[in-house]
Design an enzyme around this catalytic site. Structure first.
Site, PDB file in Angstrom:
ATOM      1  N   ASP A 193       0.853  -1.191   0.000  1.00 44.07           N
ATOM      2  CA  ASP A 193       0.000   0.000   0.000  1.00 44.07           C
ATOM      3  C   ASP A 193       0.884   1.234   0.000  1.00 44.07           C
ATOM      4  OD1 ASP A 193      -1.988   1.951   0.420  1.00 44.07           O
ATOM      5  OD2 ASP A 193      -1.821   1.713   2.600  1.00 44.07           O
TER       6      ASP A 193
ATOM      7  N   ASN B  98       0.373   8.314   0.980  1.00 49.72           N
ATOM      8  CA  ASN B  98       0.949   9.644   0.840  1.00 49.72           C
ATOM      9  C   ASN B  98       2.182   9.846   1.710  1.00 49.72           C
ATOM     10  OD1 ASN B  98      -0.968  10.850  -1.007  1.00 49.72           O
ATOM     11  ND2 ASN B  98      -2.465  10.686   0.640  1.00 49.72           N
TER      12      ASN B  98
ATOM     13  N   LYS C  82       3.366   0.929   2.956  1.00 48.16           N
ATOM     14  CA  LYS C  82       3.091  -0.085   3.967  1.00 48.16           C
ATOM     15  C   LYS C  82       3.030  -1.458   3.296  1.00 48.16           C
ATOM     16  CE  LYS C  82       0.445   3.258   6.634  1.00 48.16           C
ATOM     17  NZ  LYS C  82      -0.894   3.655   7.134  1.00 48.16           N
TER      18      LYS C  82
ATOM     19  N   ASP D 287      -7.402   3.159  -2.586  1.00 50.99           N
ATOM     20  CA  ASP D 287      -7.513   2.944  -1.150  1.00 50.99           C
ATOM     21  C   ASP D 287      -8.981   2.856  -0.741  1.00 50.99           C
ATOM     22  OD1 ASP D 287      -7.782   5.635  -1.878  1.00 50.99           O
ATOM     23  OD2 ASP D 287      -7.002   6.392   0.018  1.00 50.99           O
TER      24      ASP D 287
ATOM     25  N   ASP E 272     -12.391   6.775   6.677  1.00 48.93           N
ATOM     26  CA  ASP E 272     -10.933   6.665   6.709  1.00 48.93           C
ATOM     27  C   ASP E 272     -10.346   8.015   7.099  1.00 48.93           C
ATOM     28  OD1 ASP E 272      -8.317   5.840   6.401  1.00 48.93           O
ATOM     29  OD2 ASP E 272      -8.319   6.067   4.218  1.00 48.93           O
TER      30      ASP E 272
ATOM     31  N   THR F 268      -5.932  31.180  22.292  1.00 47.23           N
ATOM     32  CA  THR F 268      -5.922  30.961  20.842  1.00 47.23           C
ATOM     33  C   THR F 268      -5.709  29.494  20.524  1.00 47.23           C
ATOM     34  OG1 THR F 268      -5.133  33.200  20.377  1.00 47.23           O
ATOM     35  CG2 THR F 268      -4.727  31.531  18.693  1.00 47.23           C
TER      36      THR F 268
END
Length: 242
Positions: A6, A9, A13, A95, A116, A171
């Site tokens: 796999d 980005n 894997k 994917d 996902d 903030t």
């Protein structure tokens, strides 16, 4: 034995499955793909492999390392155990196809929504008749934090955190609520919208940020860390067992 690859980005894997069970998994940097050869040597009974890539890692970088192994490159044209009802199937991320396959294998007679939570967050629906209906694509958790920092002059880059109060007293806490809290509210709302159309909907949460987000989501969601790999292995078995 099956080798699953796999190319995402961030990492490539890899996993090895033996008779449907996960035997081995690892994440590789792109410049360390040669380690695939070591994995194959250590698991000499690997017969088949499937490559799924959503990044700029191309199969021609990987296939030369898979000598003696029959390889399938996943695409919308790969034979699948379900029907795709999508107007532009050739633009559909592989994917997403793999995740839907895993949902269909685990819950073959139920409506399933797969969420996902990765670089992007995707929502994909496969119905109880084994038809993939489509879904939603949105910016992921870290992408939202990064955009606040990069598209403003003074907002900091933060790591994800869940605040105890909905009212931000600084903030940083206001930003956390604007990303982490808002994203969980969004997910719950989208689940509710799908549930209005699809009764007894099974919801599956996966991806790198799944564990973080699940802490604030409503109960009844199945979390799976290896869901994509399981889907890829199912597609490979479907193509090699026939």
């Amino acid at each position: 034995m099956n080798l699953i690859i796999d190319a995402g980005n961030t990492y490539v894997k890899i996993a090895v499955f033996n008779k449907g069970l996960l035997f081995y998994k690892e994440s590789l940097e792109r410049n360390n793909l040669s380690k695939l050869s070591e994995v194959i040597k250590e698991n000499s009974t690997i017969d088949f492999a499937i490559i799924s890539s959503v990044s700029n890692v191309h199969s021609d970088e990987i296939i030369p390392l898979l000598k003696g192994i029959a390889v399938i490159e996943l695409s919308a044209n790969t034979p699948l155990p379900f029907k795709i009802d999508y107007d532009t199937p050739n633009t559909l991320g592989v994917d997403r196809i793999a995740l839907v396959a895993a949902a269909h294998k685990k819950f073959p007679t139920q409506h399933c929504l797969v969420i996902d939570a990765g670089s992007c967050i995707t929502y994909d629906l496969i119905d109880k008749n084994a038809v993939y209906q489509g879904g939603i694509i949105g910016p992921g958790l870290r992408m939202r934090y990064k955009s606040l920092h990069e598209f403003t002059a003074r907002l900091p880059q933060l790591e994800p955190r869940i605040e105890k109060s909905i009212i931000g007293k600084s903030t940083n806490s206001a930003m956390h609520n604007g990303v982490s809290l808002a994203m969980t509210v969004e997910i719950n709302g989208i689940i509710a919208e799908f549930s209005n159309t699809y009764e007894d909907l099974v919801v599956i949460l996966t991806g790198g940020d799944a564990h973080f987000l699940s802490k604030r989501l409503k109960s009844g969601i199945f979390a799976h860390s290896n869901f994509l790999m399981q889907g890829l292995n199912y597609i490979l078995e479907y193509n090699t067992d026939r």
